[in-house]
Every structure is written in C-alpha cells, then in structure tokens.
Design a protein around this motif. Structure first.
Motif, PDB file in Angstrom:
ATOM      1  N   PHE A  17       0.850  -1.184   0.000  1.00 27.78           N
ATOM      2  CA  PHE A  17       0.000   0.000   0.000  1.00 27.78           C
ATOM      3  C   PHE A  17       0.889   1.239   0.000  1.00 27.78           C
ATOM      4  CE2 PHE A  17      -3.109   3.044   0.674  1.00 27.78           C
ATOM      5  CZ  PHE A  17      -2.771   3.833   1.758  1.00 27.78           C
ATOM      6  N   ILE A  18       0.617   2.159  -0.943  1.00 34.93           N
ATOM      7  CA  ILE A  18       1.378   3.405  -1.007  1.00 34.93           C
ATOM      8  C   ILE A  18       0.409   4.557  -0.798  1.00 34.93           C
ATOM      9  CG2 ILE A  18       2.813   4.859  -2.475  1.00 34.93           C
ATOM     10  CD1 ILE A  18       3.523   2.231  -3.977  1.00 34.93           C
ATOM     11  N   PRO A  19       0.603   5.346   0.252  1.00 35.54           N
ATOM     12  CA  PRO A  19      -0.301   6.482   0.475  1.00 35.54           C
ATOM     13  C   PRO A  19      -0.183   7.499  -0.658  1.00 35.54           C
ATOM     14  CG  PRO A  19       1.061   6.074   2.399  1.00 35.54           C
ATOM     15  CD  PRO A  19       1.618   5.245   1.303  1.00 35.54           C
ATOM     16  N   GLN A  20      -1.314   8.003  -1.090  1.00 36.50           N
ATOM     17  CA  GLN A  20      -1.354   8.796  -2.317  1.00 36.50           C
ATOM     18  C   GLN A  20      -0.956  10.260  -2.118  1.00 36.50           C
ATOM     19  OE1 GLN A  20      -2.338   7.617  -5.617  1.00 36.50           O
ATOM     20  NE2 GLN A  20      -1.617   5.865  -4.468  1.00 36.50           N
TER      21      GLN A  20
ATOM     22  N   GLY B  99      -4.006   2.244   5.169  1.00 31.71           N
ATOM     23  CA  GLY B  99      -3.013   1.174   5.206  1.00 31.71           C
ATOM     24  C   GLY B  99      -3.361   0.036   6.137  1.00 31.71           C
ATOM     25  N   ASP B 100      -4.400   0.187   6.955  1.00 31.64           N
ATOM     26  CA  ASP B 100      -4.805  -0.896   7.850  1.00 31.64           C
ATOM     27  C   ASP B 100      -5.321  -2.074   7.039  1.00 31.64           C
ATOM     28  OD1 ASP B 100      -6.233   0.984  10.648  1.00 31.64           O
ATOM     29  OD2 ASP B 100      -4.172   0.638   9.985  1.00 31.64           O
ATOM     30  N   VAL B 101      -4.990  -3.283   7.495  1.00 29.69           N
ATOM     31  CA  VAL B 101      -5.457  -4.492   6.820  1.00 29.69           C
ATOM     32  C   VAL B 101      -6.568  -5.096   7.659  1.00 29.69           C
ATOM     33  CG1 VAL B 101      -4.829  -6.749   5.948  1.00 29.69           C
ATOM     34  CG2 VAL B 101      -3.196  -4.884   5.804  1.00 29.69           C
ATOM     35  N   LYS B 131      -8.637 -10.758   3.034  1.00 35.12           N
ATOM     36  CA  LYS B 131      -8.112  -9.544   3.664  1.00 35.12           C
ATOM     37  C   LYS B 131      -8.364  -8.348   2.765  1.00 35.12           C
ATOM     38  CE  LYS B 131      -4.543 -11.828   6.249  1.00 35.12           C
ATOM     39  NZ  LYS B 131      -3.152 -12.214   6.296  1.00 35.12           N
ATOM     40  N   ALA B 132      -8.585  -7.202   3.386  1.00 35.56           N
ATOM     41  CA  ALA B 132      -8.813  -5.963   2.633  1.00 35.56           C
ATOM     42  C   ALA B 132      -7.998  -4.842   3.261  1.00 35.56           C
ATOM     43  CB  ALA B 132     -10.294  -5.597   2.646  1.00 35.56           C
ATOM     44  N   THR B 133      -7.402  -4.003   2.396  1.00 35.15           N
ATOM     45  CA  THR B 133      -6.569  -2.880   2.860  1.00 35.15           C
ATOM     46  C   THR B 133      -7.340  -1.590   2.667  1.00 35.15           C
ATOM     47  OG1 THR B 133      -4.746  -4.106   1.889  1.00 35.15           O
ATOM     48  CG2 THR B 133      -4.256  -1.908   2.682  1.00 35.15           C
ATOM     49  N   VAL B 134      -7.234  -0.691   3.653  1.00 37.15           N
ATOM     50  CA  VAL B 134      -7.860   0.628   3.528  1.00 37.15           C
ATOM     51  C   VAL B 134      -6.964   1.473   2.637  1.00 37.15           C
ATOM     52  CG1 VAL B 134      -8.645   2.654   4.777  1.00 37.15           C
ATOM     53  CG2 VAL B 134      -8.817   0.426   5.842  1.00 37.15           C
ATOM     54  N   ILE B 135      -7.446   1.857   1.463  1.00 37.11           N
ATOM     55  CA  ILE B 135      -6.588   2.608   0.534  1.00 37.11           C
ATOM     56  C   ILE B 135      -6.921   4.091   0.500  1.00 37.11           C
ATOM     57  CG2 ILE B 135      -6.030   0.666  -0.948  1.00 37.11           C
ATOM     58  CD1 ILE B 135      -8.130   1.681  -2.910  1.00 37.11           C
ATOM     59  N   GLU B 136      -8.136   4.461   0.848  1.00 32.38           N
ATOM     60  CA  GLU B 136      -8.504   5.865   0.714  1.00 32.38           C
ATOM     61  C   GLU B 136      -9.722   6.123   1.573  1.00 32.38           C
ATOM     62  OE1 GLU B 136      -9.191   6.892  -3.407  1.00 32.38           O
ATOM     63  OE2 GLU B 136      -9.847   8.878  -2.842  1.00 32.38           O
ATOM     64  N   GLN B 137      -9.857   7.342   2.052  1.00 33.93           N
ATOM     65  CA  GLN B 137     -11.070   7.730   2.779  1.00 33.93           C
ATOM     66  C   GLN B 137     -11.561   9.056   2.221  1.00 33.93           C
ATOM     67  OE1 GLN B 137      -9.896   7.194   7.040  1.00 33.93           O
ATOM     68  NE2 GLN B 137     -11.421   5.572   6.962  1.00 33.93           N
ATOM     69  N   LEU B 166     -12.610   3.389   1.216  1.00 33.40           N
ATOM     70  CA  LEU B 166     -12.391   2.443   0.125  1.00 33.40           C
ATOM     71  C   LEU B 166     -11.461   1.343   0.619  1.00 33.40           C
ATOM     72  CD1 LEU B 166     -11.865   4.627  -3.059  1.00 33.40           C
ATOM     73  CD2 LEU B 166     -13.958   3.963  -1.960  1.00 33.40           C
ATOM     74  N   LEU B 167     -11.911   0.097   0.435  1.00 40.20           N
ATOM     75  CA  LEU B 167     -11.085  -1.059   0.796  1.00 40.20           C
ATOM     76  C   LEU B 167     -10.694  -1.785  -0.472  1.00 40.20           C
ATOM     77  CD1 LEU B 167     -13.226  -2.696   3.622  1.00 40.20           C
ATOM     78  CD2 LEU B 167     -11.391  -1.073   3.906  1.00 40.20           C
TER      79      LEU B 167
END
Lengths: 135, 176
Positions: A17-20, B99-101, B131-137, B166-167
């Motif tokens: 995961f790369i923060p945008q 980034g939390d899984v 598993k799902a990663t938090v990529i954006e809010q 968003l996961l």
C-alpha cells in the motif's frame, strides 16, 4: 519509430500500500486576521502531524495579503486546494486529514458498492447452458 | 447475475459450519448426470469425480480445485460480492487508518465457477482467508435531494456530501 509508453496496471493495496498524498503546502499571511487560526495550527499541531506521516512532504510558506490555503499534491500529479480562512486549528486539522486521506482523483458519486475490473467468476448467463424447462 | 447452472451445492448447516450436508453432495451428482445442456468442459470432470468418490471428496477440496473465486462478504450488515483486487466502497469507518489491513470473517457465500458454499449464517473461517486494505477515505460528490409538492408551496432541497472508506481486497484464498 518510438515504442509507446506502457503504463502498468496499478492496484494499490494488493501487494503493497502506497499512500497517495505526497506533499502538503501551507500558505499563510503574517498580518491578516483570516490566518490567525492557521498560524496557531502551524505552531501547535503541524510538527506532530509531520512526524506521524513521514511519507508526506510538508512545506510552510508565507503568502502575504492572501487567505490561508492548504495545497495537497498527489501521486497522480493532481492537486487539491482548500482555503482555510477564519478557521480554528481543530477545523484546519480536519481539512488536513481530509487532504491526507484522499487520492488525487476528483470527488465523484460512487454508484456501486464494489468497483471491479476482474471478469465475472461464474460467467455470463447463456440460455443454452441451463437446466431445460420441464412442464 | 447467473443463477441457473447445474452443479451448485446447497444445504443447511446441521452438522458442520460448511453449510453442505452429505445429502447435498448426492443431489449434486444426480442433477449433473441427468441434465443435457451443460458446458462439457466445466462439469464433466466434477461429475465423474463426485459420482465415484462422493463420500471422500469434501466440498472444500472440490472448490479448491477451481481457478477463480468470489465471496459474498458481510460488512456492517451489508453484502458485498467481491473477488480479488476489487475496491469496496463503504460508508466511512471511524476507527481505521490508511493502510490498515482488515480480515473479513463474515462470509455468507464462497464460490467459484461450478461450486458454491453457502454459510448458515456464515461460512466457517477455517476454509478461507480474505483480507482488505484501507486505501482511501475520500469525500463523495454533493448529492442533492429535491422534494416538491406542486400547487402546495412546498419544496425542500437537502444536500449531503457522503464520506466513504475504500477497501482493496488484497487477498481472497480458499484453504482446503
């Protein structure tokens, strides 16, 4: 003939995961009253934020005779600008969190609960591959 | 959504959390032998394997032999049909960071092209790893609701700007 540029299909979060959010620029005016909350935020909370998010480049620049502004730059090259005139430090912290957590994409209406590019696992329905109708 | 293919196994979980009973396995082999209009490549081999070893071939190993999987995950009491690499759009989760899984453990259905396991109410977690990663809010676009009753001098405009999380489904594996 020049070979065309091939862009990889990015799936942020699958492998790594790369923060945008790449950079946050804080503009303030030293004299005007609308920057009062911004200056207080810069003194109190900004250093803690920068320590907690080492992937974000934080730049603080005076911009005289203008309203205070936070500009976020993202990995897709786009930027988002938020004016924080006359805001208290807690509200400014909320705007900073908003910029930090989003990507460079425009705000849009999410119509479907799942966004998917994989083709369907069970395949498209076909009338020739069902159990025959019995009367 | 495709609903009518022959070799699905359905059952209530009387004995196991897997949601499939022995009677359902026999049901599977019976229907696929009598049906005529079936795609030959996908159901031919499962038919033979099930009819010869229906007592020893567990449903999860039949599922494991398939190529691609989907799952119906329940997050905050809402179902999401997901495969790997999908993005799930949720209402904002207050207690997650970027980034939390998140491990999803409320799975109602776990399936592939030919087989599906329906949980009652959920599939046992020893059979999958999702598993799902938090990529954006992000914040969504402004949604306007306009209400009007004509000739009654009544109209209202409501504006909401929804908050989302968003996961990205980073892992969807079936374990035999």
């Amino acid at each position: 003939m020049v070979a065309p540029m091939v862009h990889p299909v990015l799936k942020n979060g699958v492998g790594a995961f790369i923060p945008q959010c790449r950079r946050l620029v804080f503009h303030y005016c030293e004299r005007s009253g609308s920057s009062r909350g911004m200056i207080e935020y810069l003194k109190k909370d900004l250093i803690q934020f920068a320590k907690e998010h080492p992937h974000v480049e934080v730049i603080v620049t005076p911009r005289p005779s203008k309203h205070p502004v936070i500009r976020g730059l993202y990995l897709n090259g786009k930027d988002k600008v938020v004016c924080v005139r006359n805001m208290e430090p807690t509200d400014i912290a909320g705007k900073v969190a908003l910029l930090k957590e989003s990507s460079g994409n425009r705000m849009k209406v999410f119509k479907k609960p799942v966004i998917s590019t994989t083709e369907s696992v069970r395949g498209i329905w076909s009338p020739f591959h069902t159990t025959p109708h019995k009367i | 959504m495709l609903r009518s293919f022959t070799s699905r196994m359905v059952g209530a979980a009387q004995r196991t959390n897997l949601g499939v009973t022995a009677s359902a396995v026999r049901l599977f082999s019976a229907t696929s032998s009598t049906s005529q209009a079936t795609p030959t490549s996908s159901t031919a081999s499962p038919t033979t394997s099930a009819s010869t070893q229906s007592s020893t071939d567990s449903p999860i190993s039949l599922l494991r032999n398939q190529l691609r999987y989907y799952a119906v995950a329940e997050i905050k009491n809402r179902p999401y049909l997901i495969t790997k690499n999908d993005i799930i759009v949720l209402d904002r989760l207050k207690d997650v960071q970027l980034g939390d899984v998140i491990e999803l453990n409320q799975i109602k259905e776990l399936g592939s092209k030919d087989y599906a396991i329906q949980g009652a109410p959920y599939v046992s977690p020893e059979y999958y790893s999702i598993k799902a990663t938090v990529i954006e809010q992000p914040k969504g676009k402004i949604v306007e609701t306009f209400k009007k009753k004509r000739r009654k001098h009544f109209q209202r405009r409501y504006h909401i700007k929804p908050l989302h999380t968003l996961l990205r489904v980073s892992e969807l594996e079936v374990k035999a």
